[in-house]
Write an enzyme that holds these catalytic residues in place. Structure first.
Site, PDB file in Angstrom:
ATOM      1  N   THR A 154       0.849  -1.190   0.000  1.00  0.00           N
ATOM      2  CA  THR A 154       0.000   0.000   0.000  1.00  0.00           C
ATOM      3  C   THR A 154       0.885   1.240   0.000  1.00  0.00           C
ATOM      4  OG1 THR A 154      -1.851  -1.070   1.134  1.00  0.00           O
ATOM      5  CG2 THR A 154      -1.748   1.329   1.262  1.00  0.00           C
ATOM      6  N   PHE A 194       1.063   5.244   0.751  1.00  0.00           N
ATOM      7  CA  PHE A 194       0.453   6.306   1.541  1.00  0.00           C
ATOM      8  C   PHE A 194       1.061   7.648   1.136  1.00  0.00           C
ATOM      9  CE2 PHE A 194       0.072   2.455   3.960  1.00  0.00           C
ATOM     10  CZ  PHE A 194      -1.105   2.557   4.685  1.00  0.00           C
TER      11      PHE A 194
END
Length: 363
Positions: free
Chosen positions: A263, A265
């Site tokens: 992921t 960010f």
């Protein structure tokens, strides 16, 4: 233990004690230098931001390049981020807003980037994360923007369209999912709690190993872990932070279907970053609704020799069947080729907003 072995170990341990004492002296010397930086800025009336993402990225890259081993580069990055975090906190602990509660992957991303000396401010929604920084209650926000298997985080992208905040950094976090439970046998598990995205990331594993267990989506993996810690016959899919916070054993580890599940960010603040030597620039733009408009819009990137690393469309929200495009390009907005491309894009686009220039994530 033989006398010879004890003597050999004692010599090495004495050497380690001496190194630790020298490390302690040098760490405090570095901290005093950090304090001097703050004092010099104050003397010259510099009320700027104490956190400089471009400087931090340059330091970490240099240390990785100079690292002779045996420590891995990621170990060096982790250690020195914590050193810099502690030194920054001598001036002012940074308030970091993120999607809570504590124990989420967002907390792990915030800690990875800002270190454990930062003041963590968990929020109940991504909207609240943005508001916390916009209102001045926090200095920075850490928000998920895309996952390598599940794609873009739509709410983050929609909020970027309207916010005055700037992107000043990025964090890339490997997502390792674990099955957390007080049960010792998979056959005793009848319910599995997790965030909807984590359930999707472990879909095939659940089909194989827990085909009859009910899958229940909750607001966060941390909330799932809390429920699993309180209810018999249940489990949670979550990361290490949630396992530690709720004292839940890991019955199965790394159960994500894609081993490279990652992921990304974004770090948001009231400023972007100066050039670090290896940067990205993010922007939003829209093209006139006619044939070939997007091709014409992107042509300045090719003409200026600027590489585009991401292009994604989202509904414009203010008109039916109209879209805005989210673009990441390599380079800083102050780099001559990027500046030339952005200037031409601004003339061609129906709408353009530069979200910020920032260092590429250092692993």
């Amino acid at each position: 233990m033989s006398d010879e072995l004890q003597k050999a170990l004692a010599g090495v341990r004495t050497e380690i004690d001496g190194i630790d004492a020298e490390l302690l002296r040098l760490l405090n010397q570095r901290a005093r230098c950090a304090q001097k930086v703050g004092e010099i800025k104050a003397e010259h009336g510099d009320a700027g931001y104490i956190y400089r993402p471009e400087r931090e990225a340059q330091v970490l890259r240099r240390l990785q390049e100079q690292n002779p081993g045996p420590l891995l580069g990621e170990n060096i990055t982790f250690f020195f981020r914590e050193v810099m975090s502690a030194c920054l906190s001598l001036e002012q602990p940074l308030g970091i807003a993120f999607l809570g509660p504590l124990g989420t992957f967002s907390e792990s991303a915030a800690t990875k980037h800002f270190g454990h000396a930062a003041r963590l401010l968990p929020q109940s929604s991504i909207d609240d994360v943005f508001r916390e920084v916009e209102s001045g209650h926090a200095q920075y926000a850490v928000v998920p923007v895309e996952n390598s298997t599940e794609g873009a985080v739509g709410r983050t992208m929609d909020l970027l369209l309207g916010t005055q905040l700037k992107i000043c950094g990025e964090v890339v976090l490997r997502i390792h999912q674990n099955l957390l439970t007080n049960e010792t046998d998979l056959n005793n598990i009848t319910r599995v709690y997790s965030h909807a995205q984590s359930l999707a990331q472990c879909h095939e594993w659940l089909n194989r190993m827990l085909p009859n267990a009910q899958r229940i989506s909750v607001g966060s993996n941390a909330q799932a872990a809390q429920k699993a810690s309180e209810e018999a016959g249940t489990a949670a899919i979550a990361g290490e932070a949630a396992a530690a916070r709720y004292s839940l054993p890991r019955l199965a580890e790394n159960i994500e279907d894609e081993p490279n599940n990652t992921t990304r960010f974004l770090v948001l603040g009231r400023h972007d970053a100066g050039p670090s030597g290896r940067d990205k620039t993010s922007l939003i733009m829209s093209a006139p609704n006619r044939t070939g408009a997007l091709h014409e819009l992107l042509l300045p990137l090719s003409t200026s020799g600027v590489s585009m690393s991401r292009l994604e469309s989202r509904p414009a929200r203010n008109a039916l069947w109209e879209y805005v495009f989210y673009v990441d390009v390599e380079g800083h907005r102050d780099d001559a080729p990027v500046k030339a491309a952005l200037d031409e894009l601004g003339r061609r686009a129906a709408y353009m907003k530069i979200l910020g220039s920032y260092p590429v994530a250092v692993y």
